[in-house]
Write a protein that holds these residues in place. Structure first.
Motif, mmCIF file in Angstrom:
data_model
loop_
_atom_site.group_PDB
_atom_site.id
_atom_site.type_symbol
_atom_site.label_atom_id
_atom_site.label_comp_id
_atom_site.label_asym_id
_atom_site.label_seq_id
_atom_site.Cartn_x
_atom_site.Cartn_y
_atom_site.Cartn_z
ATOM 1 N N THR A 31 79.152 -13.003 96.501
ATOM 2 C CA THR A 31 80.504 -12.551 96.819
ATOM 3 C C THR A 31 80.513 -11.982 98.237
ATOM 4 O O THR A 31 79.512 -11.431 98.699
ATOM 5 N N LYS A 32 81.645 -12.136 98.927
ATOM 6 C CA LYS A 32 81.782 -11.646 100.296
ATOM 7 C C LYS A 32 82.857 -10.576 100.357
ATOM 8 O O LYS A 32 83.927 -10.718 99.766
ATOM 9 N N THR A 33 82.554 -9.511 101.084
ATOM 10 C CA THR A 33 83.524 -8.444 101.284
ATOM 11 C C THR A 33 83.613 -8.124 102.774
ATOM 12 O O THR A 33 82.633 -8.261 103.515
ATOM 13 N N THR A 34 84.804 -7.718 103.215
ATOM 14 C CA THR A 34 85.016 -7.333 104.608
ATOM 15 C C THR A 34 85.046 -5.820 104.708
ATOM 16 O O THR A 34 85.806 -5.145 104.005
ATOM 17 N N THR A 35 84.190 -5.258 105.592
ATOM 18 C CA THR A 35 84.089 -3.807 105.706
ATOM 19 C C THR A 35 84.195 -3.377 107.169
ATOM 20 O O THR A 35 83.950 -4.157 108.093
ATOM 21 N N GLY A 36 84.544 -2.107 107.373
ATOM 22 C CA GLY A 36 84.551 -1.519 108.707
ATOM 23 C C GLY A 36 85.736 -1.952 109.551
ATOM 24 O O GLY A 36 86.478 -2.871 109.211
ATOM 25 N N ASN A 37 85.899 -1.249 110.672
ATOM 26 C CA ASN A 37 86.996 -1.559 111.584
ATOM 27 C C ASN A 37 86.843 -2.918 112.252
ATOM 28 O O ASN A 37 87.820 -3.567 112.612
ATOM 29 N N ASN A 38 85.569 -3.323 112.445
ATOM 30 C CA ASN A 38 85.345 -4.627 113.087
ATOM 31 C C ASN A 38 85.400 -5.784 112.093
ATOM 32 O O ASN A 38 85.161 -6.932 112.454
ATOM 33 N N LYS A 39 85.686 -5.430 110.849
ATOM 34 C CA LYS A 39 85.894 -6.418 109.783
ATOM 35 C C LYS A 39 84.720 -7.388 109.648
ATOM 36 O O LYS A 39 84.881 -8.607 109.578
ATOM 37 N N GLU A 40 83.519 -6.838 109.625
ATOM 38 C CA GLU A 40 82.325 -7.653 109.397
ATOM 39 C C GLU A 40 82.239 -8.047 107.932
ATOM 40 O O GLU A 40 82.579 -7.268 107.039
ATOM 41 N N GLU A 41 81.776 -9.257 107.705
ATOM 42 C CA GLU A 41 81.605 -9.733 106.332
ATOM 43 C C GLU A 41 80.223 -9.376 105.814
ATOM 44 O O GLU A 41 79.227 -9.549 106.512
ATOM 45 N N GLU A 42 80.196 -8.861 104.614
ATOM 46 C CA GLU A 42 78.934 -8.577 103.951
ATOM 47 C C GLU A 42 78.818 -9.450 102.711
ATOM 48 O O GLU A 42 79.804 -9.658 101.999
ATOM 49 N N GLU A 43 77.654 -9.949 102.485
ATOM 50 C CA GLU A 43 77.401 -10.755 101.290
ATOM 51 C C GLU A 43 76.669 -9.913 100.252
ATOM 52 O O GLU A 43 75.727 -9.205 100.579
ATOM 53 N N GLU A 44 77.135 -10.031 99.046
ATOM 54 C CA GLU A 44 76.447 -9.361 97.953
ATOM 55 C C GLU A 44 76.016 -10.413 96.939
ATOM 56 O O GLU A 44 76.811 -11.234 96.507
ATOM 57 N N GLU A 45 74.764 -10.390 96.607
ATOM 58 C CA GLU A 45 74.227 -11.325 95.618
ATOM 59 C C GLU A 45 73.937 -10.583 94.323
ATOM 60 O O GLU A 45 73.216 -9.580 94.317
ATOM 61 N N THR A 46 74.505 -11.092 93.256
ATOM 62 C CA THR A 46 74.320 -10.486 91.944
ATOM 63 C C THR A 46 73.574 -11.455 91.045
ATOM 64 O O THR A 46 73.977 -12.612 90.907
ATOM 65 N N GLU A 47 72.501 -11.002 90.475
ATOM 66 C CA GLU A 47 71.743 -11.841 89.551
ATOM 67 C C GLU A 47 72.352 -11.717 88.155
ATOM 68 O O GLU A 47 72.456 -10.621 87.608
ATOM 69 N N VAL A 48 72.774 -12.835 87.626
ATOM 70 C CA VAL A 48 73.407 -12.859 86.306
ATOM 71 C C VAL A 48 72.650 -13.829 85.417
ATOM 72 O O VAL A 48 72.358 -14.954 85.834
ATOM 73 N N GLU A 49 72.348 -13.412 84.212
ATOM 74 C CA GLU A 49 71.686 -14.291 83.252
ATOM 75 C C GLU A 49 72.640 -14.583 82.101
ATOM 76 O O GLU A 49 73.209 -13.665 81.500
ATOM 77 N N TYR A 50 72.836 -15.873 81.830
ATOM 78 C CA TYR A 50 73.690 -16.302 80.725
ATOM 79 C C TYR A 50 72.809 -16.814 79.585
ATOM 80 O O TYR A 50 71.789 -17.471 79.831
ATOM 81 N N ILE A 51 73.240 -16.541 78.362
ATOM 82 C CA ILE A 51 72.479 -16.977 77.194
ATOM 83 C C ILE A 51 73.403 -17.739 76.251
ATOM 84 O O ILE A 51 74.518 -17.285 75.959
ATOM 85 N N SER A 52 72.936 -18.896 75.774
ATOM 86 C CA SER A 52 73.762 -19.724 74.890
ATOM 87 C C SER A 52 72.881 -20.647 74.060
ATOM 88 O O SER A 52 71.707 -20.862 74.384
ATOM 89 N N ARG A 53 73.463 -21.210 73.015
ATOM 90 C CA ARG A 53 72.753 -22.216 72.215
ATOM 91 C C ARG A 53 72.669 -23.549 72.939
ATOM 92 O O ARG A 53 71.800 -24.357 72.646
#
Length: 428
Positions: free
Chosen positions: A148-170
């Motif tokens: 996911t990408k978010t814009t932060t600060g006055n200079n509107k820099e983009e930050e990337e956040e990586e989230t590890e997600v595990e899905y479980i199913s049959r």
């Protein structure tokens, strides 16, 4: 020069390291199947499952849109090569107002409407790292990275956040298809060539190549169409034909060649239909061998069934080859700074090279299973029509080498099989 490159590389690495945050989320239990891929195959599987009333699943897509191959990696002039009724996904036909061969944009709109019709909402920017069956628990564990990408600060820099997600199913449904990764051949001298070298996945229009000499490597449908598009934009294209190829007219006797073939196969053996197609092609197109397009010994339909190699459906490129607007060359021996040396010993100057060398499956890179899929080509080991089902709730859709028609057949079978399993669970 080397010092500057090293310094720039370190700065880029530090920026990525500082701007990317990694967090973890707990496991997510999925009642229905996990579908990997939101292309036409994945959408078809999701729609058929929903129509059967199967428990809600999840569609995981590494890109930021559905049908990313069509939306991001195809050229502008692309149309469906087959008539639209052979390319419909299950449960929703094309609009009658669309042309016989819809454009790229019209087909993407159809897919978007399809996703809306069946309320299919993929988890975008979700890259599957591994999918493995946990035999002790009896479930599939699918590990992903959600970006996911978010814009932060006055200079509107983009930050990337990586989230590890595990899905479980049959169940896990591999729907990443035969065209997940571009095939880039190793050609001697590639690093020496001074011109641009790109794969067709990056080619949009011949407009940027006006006035340039362009070599297209690969004589499938994409290579042929790119050559035609280059001609139409006043470039000077040439075509590398490394192997034999069947070129057929897109339409015969007032019908689509594909549709006519399917109709004839209901009454005649495949070899007789092949003879008919080749005879009509010779009458309509002439002897393609005299232009450097030698035909295989095996007929087009038989070859397609055995190897998956699709015949080229001509949309005007052959006329340009006959007129000399497109030159045909044999295989490449090596690349030099400004020229290309061919296997026949000739050297020719080119400004750019476009690799129409196709795609391949990427299933072996993430699926931790070696019984259903081949490590060599990433396709099901069992031939069509039996490659859609594996063991322990593993399925495949879109690996039949029969286009959207094959994917639709797989999707229906998978939905019926999972629904039957759910009914048995309810009975027990």
């Amino acid at each position: 020069m080397d010092y500057r490159r090293e310094l720039e590389g370190k700065r880029a690495h530090d920026h990525r390291y500082n701007s990317k945050m990694i967090s973890k989320k707990p496991c997510v239990w999925v009642q229905g199947p996990i579908i990997v891929g939101a292309g036409p195959s994945g959408l078809a599987a999701a729609a058929c499952l929903k129509e059967k009333g199967v428990a809600p699943g999840v569609v995981l897509e590494r890109s930021n849109c559905i049908a990313s191959l069509w939306q991001l990696k195809t050229y502008n002039r692309l149309r469906l090569h087959l008539p639209k009724h052979f390319c419909e996904l299950p449960l929703m036909p094309f609009k009658a107002t669309l042309p016989t061969y819809p454009t790229k944009q019209q087909f993407i709109k159809y897919l978007e409407d399809y996703a809306g019709q069946f309320d299919i909402r993929p988890v975008f920017n979700s890259t599957v790292r591994s999918a493995e069956f946990d035999r002790s628990a009896g479930f599939w564990r699918v590990k992903t990275t959600l970006t996911t990408k978010t814009t932060t600060g006055n200079n509107k820099e983009e930050e990337e956040e990586e989230t590890e997600v595990e899905y479980i199913s049959r169940w896990v449904i591999a729907a990443t298809g035969e065209n997940a990764e571009a095939v880039i051949p190793a050609i001697d001298g590639m690093e020496e060539f001074s011109g641009q070298i790109i794969h067709t996945s990056l080619y949009k229009s011949g407009d940027v190549f006006r006035g340039k000499r362009v070599l297209v490597v690969g004589c499938g449908n994409s290579g042929m169409e790119v050559c035609l598009d280059l001609c139409n934009h006043n470039a000077t294209p040439s075509l590398v034909v490394r192997d034999t190829v069947h070129v057929l007219p897109r339409e015969m006797l007032g019908r689509s060649t594909f549709g006519l073939s399917m109709w004839l196969l209901k009454w005649l053996p495949i070899r007789l239909v092949d003879r008919f197609l080749l005879a009509v092609s010779w009458l309509m197109l002439g002897d393609t061998a005299q232009f450097g397009l030698d035909r295989p010994q095996m007929g087009p339909l038989e070859l397609k069934n055995l190897s998956g190699k699709t015949p080229v459906l001509d949309v005007g490129t052959l006329a340009k080859i006959k007129s000399g607007d497109i030159k045909v060359y044999p295989g490449i021996q090596r690349l030099k700074r400004h020229t290309v040396e061919f296997e026949n010993g000739k050297d020719e100057h080119f400004d750019a090279i476009i690799l129409a060398t196709g795609y391949k499956s990427n299933v072996p890179s993430w699926l931790k299973e070696r019984e259903m899929f081949s490590e060599k080509d990433g396709l099901p080991k069992r031939p069509f029509p039996n490659g859609w089902k594996g063991e322990c709730g593993l399925y495949a859709v879109g690996f039949t080498k029969r286009g959207l028609l094959g994917a639709s057949m797989d999707a229906k079978r998978i939905a019926e099989d999972i629904k039957e399993y759910e009914l048995k669970l309810n009975i027990i």
